[in-house]
Design an enzyme around this catalytic site. Structure first.
Site, mmCIF file in Angstrom:
data_model
loop_
_atom_site.group_PDB
_atom_site.id
_atom_site.type_symbol
_atom_site.label_atom_id
_atom_site.label_comp_id
_atom_site.label_asym_id
_atom_site.label_seq_id
_atom_site.Cartn_x
_atom_site.Cartn_y
_atom_site.Cartn_z
ATOM 1 N N GLU A 46 0.748 -1.153 0.083
ATOM 2 C CA GLU A 46 -0.112 -0.118 0.137
ATOM 3 C C GLU A 46 1.151 1.373 -0.179
ATOM 4 O O GLU A 46 0.588 2.093 0.148
ATOM 5 C CB GLU A 46 -0.983 -0.149 1.286
ATOM 6 C CG GLU A 46 -0.682 0.176 2.251
ATOM 7 C CD GLU A 46 -0.391 -1.075 3.489
ATOM 8 O OE1 GLU A 46 -0.238 -1.934 2.242
ATOM 9 O OE2 GLU A 46 -0.553 -1.071 4.448
ATOM 10 N N ASN A 47 2.501 1.104 -0.013
ATOM 11 C CA ASN A 47 2.638 2.199 0.291
ATOM 12 C C ASN A 47 3.374 3.040 -1.552
ATOM 13 O O ASN A 47 4.032 3.823 -1.428
ATOM 14 C CB ASN A 47 4.283 2.177 1.510
ATOM 15 C CG ASN A 47 4.923 1.119 0.216
ATOM 16 O OD1 ASN A 47 4.804 -0.070 -0.351
ATOM 17 N ND2 ASN A 47 6.747 0.503 0.645
#
Lengths: 217, 234
Positions: A46-47
């Site tokens: 998700e980064n």
């Protein structure tokens, strides 16, 4: 009884060809080591990366290339980078097929608690609330009981919730269970574990119907 | 062409005041505006509200501002790995608002895009939803979240040009693009500042319109938080 790698191996059997998968920190990260042969999956972090590869070789670490656990990683052919808003567009927009994450507690209605223990230092929910609120398919990887030996599969969560009615399946060191309207449906036993052991370790309603097969690991 | 170039961090942060609300890019220590953070320490501005996914480690990133007690409030999604943060939070010196990561990103993006608020399913049924408007869309419950209101966005890019156009690298991109243009003034530091016309317009991630001040950063440490490797089998 399974160890953490055993749980990861069993969850890996849930992967299907063409899946985009988000792996949480801890046991879920290990799932990447056991992708069944003959299928292709892509891991999303998700980064801001899709197509995440294995950890780099020593000396090849890139500080501009990490996963959501802040570990150095590599990318595979076909990978892409994007910003955090687009990353959660993938997640909220249901483009990610499967989310695998750890939990402190799971309730038989699919509620999950995995971010906060009152009275202890709270580090934050990170992306967990977004992930569980939107994923079509959520599998929880965890030990069946906590360190005090208390069940983590409950009638109702006692800890502050991360999401409501979202978990579909739980894989523990003892069993594979499906969340159904009636409660935790026992699907498989870990090698060498009896149904009564699982019953004892499950506080929530456990549905045992017919012969429960042992997992193939 | 409108030039956005400033001489360095000092000029870039001019006008920054005690009590300002700042957005700071980065995920962990990856893609953080190292030079601007050093300058914030040097300036000694106090009572800052910082919107940033994480809070650095004790001796790097936003941890440096915490050490000097310059932060009044942190708005983040995850704040582990920082003992001083924990001490200040538990003693009540530091106000902390924890919000879901996707909501944090979208509240930045909404501010950038002129959208005052949006509905998201994240956090419904949890303490994050307390006091917020709830609405059912097609049988699924959502909560209303508002765009951030912020004075300065401070971001880090890989390459930039005099017009403020930015290109990011790897996962150092993270929150940086979402924060550009999401505050009254956006300050970008870059590893490589080039003349306008040098970067291919097709490859620009953030157009210069979202950036007011740009400068060439120096001496990037780019500290790795969790160095994780595998062995080469020879």
């Amino acid at each position: 009884m399974l160890d953490k790698n055993g749980i990861a191996k069993r969850i890996a059997q849930e992967l299907k060809d063409g899946y985009f998968v988000n792996l949480g920190i801890g046991i879920p990260t290990l799932v990447a080591n056991y992708i069944p042969s003959g299928i292709s999956v892509e891991f999303q972090s998700e980064n801001g990366v899709l197509g995440m590869g294995p950890f780099p070789f020593e000396g090849e670490e890139d500080p501009d290339l990490i996963n959501a656990g802040k570990q150095t990683i590599t990318t595979l052919p076909g990978a892409s980078f994007f910003d955090s808003a687009m990353s959660f567009s993938m997640i909220r927009g249901k483009h990610v097929d499967l989310t695998i994450l750890g939990a402190m507690e799971v309730a038989q209605n699919g509620d999950i608690a995995n971010w906060k223990i009152p009275g202890k230092m709270v580090k934050g929910m990170g992306g967990a609330m977004d992930l569980v609120a939107s994923a079509e398919n959520i599998i929880v990887a965890m030990m069946h009981t906590n360190r005090a030996g208390e069940s983590k599969l409950l009638k109702r969560c006692s800890l502050p919730l991360t999401g409501v009615g979202c978990v579909k399946k739980v894989v523990t060191d003892l069993a594979v269970l499906e969340i159904t309207p009636e409660g935790f449906k026992l699907l498989e036993r870990a090698p060498g574990v009896s149904v009564s052991q699982i019953e004892k370790a499950t506080e929530g309603t456990l549905i045992v119907s017919g012969d429960i097969p042992e997992m193939h690991i | 062409m409108i030039l956005k170039t400033v001489s360095g961090p000092k000029e870039a942060l001019s006008g920054l005041f005690d009590g300002a609300t700042l957005m700071l890019g980065g995920f962990g220590l990856c893609g953080i505006p190292e030079n601007a953070i050093q300058e914030l320490v040097r300036l000694g501005v106090k009572n800052l509200t910082c919107i940033s996914n994480n809070a650095g480690v004790d001796d790097f990133g936003l941890g440096l501002l915490l050490q000097h007690r310059q932060i009044k409030k942190m708005i983040s999604s995850y704040v582990g790995e920082n003992d001083e943060f924990e001490r200040q939070m538990l003693s009540g010196e530091l106000d902390v608002e924890l919000i879901p990561q996707g909501t944090l990103a979208e509240r930045c993006r909404a501010a950038q895009a002129g959208i005052p608020a949006f509905y998201t399913p994240a956090g419904f049924g949890t303490e994050v939803a307390a006091g917020k408007e709830v609405r059912d869309f097609d049988g699924k419950m959502h909560i209303l979240e508002h765009a951030f209101v912020s004075d300065f966005s401070i971001v880090k890019a890989w390459k930039g040009d005099e017009a403020g156009n930015l290109i990011f690298k790897g996962t150092a991109r993270n929150f940086n693009p979402c924060m550009c243009g999401a505050s009254k003034i956006t300050i970008a530091e870059v590893e490589e500042l080039v003349p306008a016309g040098t970067l291919d317009p097709n490859q620009i991630h953030i157009p210069g319109i979202f950036v007011q001040r740009i400068f060439q950063g120096m001496q990037y440490e780019k500290r790795i938080e969790q160095r994780t490797v595998r062995r080469k089998i020879i």
